[in-house]
Scaffold this motif. Structure first.
Motif, PDB file in Angstrom:
ATOM      1  N   UNK A  17       2.754   2.445  -3.745  1.00  0.00           N
ATOM      2  CA  UNK A  17       1.971   2.853  -2.567  1.00  0.00           C
ATOM      3  C   UNK A  17       1.541   1.677  -1.688  1.00  0.00           C
ATOM      4  N   UNK A  18       2.240   0.550  -1.772  1.00  0.00           N
ATOM      5  CA  UNK A  18       1.886  -0.613  -0.959  1.00  0.00           C
ATOM      6  C   UNK A  18       3.112  -1.119  -0.192  1.00  0.00           C
ATOM      7  N   UNK A  19       3.699  -0.291   0.655  1.00  0.00           N
ATOM      8  CA  UNK A  19       4.934  -0.715   1.333  1.00  0.00           C
ATOM      9  C   UNK A  19       4.761  -1.958   2.191  1.00  0.00           C
ATOM     10  N   UNK A  20       3.643  -2.078   2.899  1.00  0.00           N
ATOM     11  CA  UNK A  20       3.452  -3.244   3.760  1.00  0.00           C
ATOM     12  C   UNK A  20       3.378  -4.526   2.931  1.00  0.00           C
ATOM     13  N   UNK A  21       2.672  -4.482   1.809  1.00  0.00           N
ATOM     14  CA  UNK A  21       2.563  -5.655   0.943  1.00  0.00           C
ATOM     15  C   UNK A  21       3.911  -5.991   0.315  1.00  0.00           C
ATOM     16  N   UNK A  22       4.625  -4.971  -0.155  1.00  0.00           N
ATOM     17  CA  UNK A  22       5.944  -5.199  -0.752  1.00  0.00           C
ATOM     18  C   UNK A  22       6.918  -5.767   0.283  1.00  0.00           C
ATOM     19  N   UNK A  23       6.841  -5.254   1.499  1.00  0.00           N
ATOM     20  CA  UNK A  23       7.702  -5.754   2.575  1.00  0.00           C
ATOM     21  C   UNK A  23       7.401  -7.221   2.862  1.00  0.00           C
ATOM     22  N   UNK A  49       8.067   1.309  -2.022  1.00  0.00           N
ATOM     23  CA  UNK A  49       7.082   2.304  -2.453  1.00  0.00           C
ATOM     24  C   UNK A  49       6.964   2.494  -3.954  1.00  0.00           C
ATOM     25  N   UNK A  50       7.927   1.918  -4.731  1.00  0.00           N
ATOM     26  CA  UNK A  50       8.100   2.320  -6.113  1.00  0.00           C
ATOM     27  C   UNK A  50       8.511   3.795  -6.123  1.00  0.00           C
TER      28      UNK A  50
END
Length: 296
Positions: A17-23, A49-50
């Motif tokens: 649930x952390x797409x911006x951080x993962x990106x 997103x996992x």
């Protein structure tokens, strides 16, 4: 002489649930790969997103998939590097042709050139278990298609596709020399019974498959999986694998990081000259010619 491609596999700790951080973390790794002169960087499956599809927060996050894809296009052009941004879960536009209750998501991998152009894409065909089959629409019987890239002819597969040699052969028959595999493969892929037989069963599965597929198709395999803190469910094992040598680089089971390999394409020519596997696939009296299908 055959070209040498410098390839980076990025093993991310994919935070749910952390797409911006993962990106942002993926972007840092890709910039680092470009700084080392890499021609290609590959990320894991579901890397934004996992995969927690039953959570009501999940599907809404996937609606913003296109903005991240465009971000990777801009990054590829800026850094002069080809990118396979793992796989991205994307929403399917609502149409009247969708039966009620049918999946509303697809799991898609893209090949982005160093100019920022999308050269091709692939929608995951072989879905893992009830969780994926409930939420994802498969590409079903659509043919696998080779993508023509600055690194030569490339095939894309995603995660559980790796277990189906038919997928590999369809791509290799069309001329693919490099097969790229974004994956989110965890230890829970093995049942309790499997773990009783071998606690490292899934790592053995991955290592064995990568080397076997490279040999039996005289191709190079670029496998990018997720990793994470020790004691978690991650499998890792991201690697670049070739005939004769096996893994050129391989990351551990519980690490986030990046590995860079110099892929000398001559090894594929040498392996094919020795084993003649590709030649047999295209021979008119090949014993299994009934299985051949062009990606048209």
């Amino acid at each position: 002489m055959a070209p040498v491609h410098k390839i980076a596999v990025v093993q991310l700790y994919v935070k749910p649930f952390r797409p911006a951080e993962n990106f942002a973390r993926a972007t840092e790794f890709i910039r680092g790969a470009a700084a080392q002169g890499c021609h290609l960087a590959v990320l894991p499956e579901f890397h934004l997103t996992n995969w927690i599809p039953d959570d009501p927060r999940f599907a809404p996050l996937c609606a913003d998939w296109e903005s991240y894809l465009q971000g990777y296009q801009a990054l590829a052009k800026e850094c002069n590097i080809c990118i396979v941004p793992g796989s991205i879960v994307q929403t399917i536009p609502d149409t009247s042709s969708h039966p009620p209750g049918s999946p509303k998501l697809e799991n898609v991998a893209y090949f982005i050139s160093n100019t920022g152009e999308i050269l091709g894409s692939y929608t995951k065909k072989n879905l893992w278990g009830p969780t994926e089959r409930k939420h994802l629409r498969s590409s079903a019987d659509a043919p696998h298609q080779v993508i023509h890239t600055p690194l030569g002819p490339v095939g894309l597969l995603i995660c559980w596709d790796l277990a189906f040699p038919e997928a590999w052969r369809e791509l290799v028959y069309q001329g693919a020399k490099i097969i790229i595999l974004p994956t989110l493969w965890t230890r829970s892929g093995a049942s309790d019974a499997g773990h009783r037989w071998n606690p490292s069963a899934e790592s053995l599965f991955l290592d064995s498959i990568m080397t076997a597929r490279a040999y039996e198709n005289t191709c190079a395999v670029v496998f990018a999986n997720a990793g994470g803190p020790p004691g978690r469910n991650y499998c890792g094992q991201s690697q670049v694998t070739i005939p004769y040598a096996g893994p050129l680089v391989r990351l551990g089971t519980s690490v986030e990081g990046m590995a860079v390999a110099d892929l000398d394409m001559q090894v594929l020519e040498d392996a094919e000259a020795n084993y003649s596997l590709r030649a047999d696939l295209t021979h008119e009296d090949w014993h299994y010619r009934h299985t051949r299908r062009d990606g048209l």
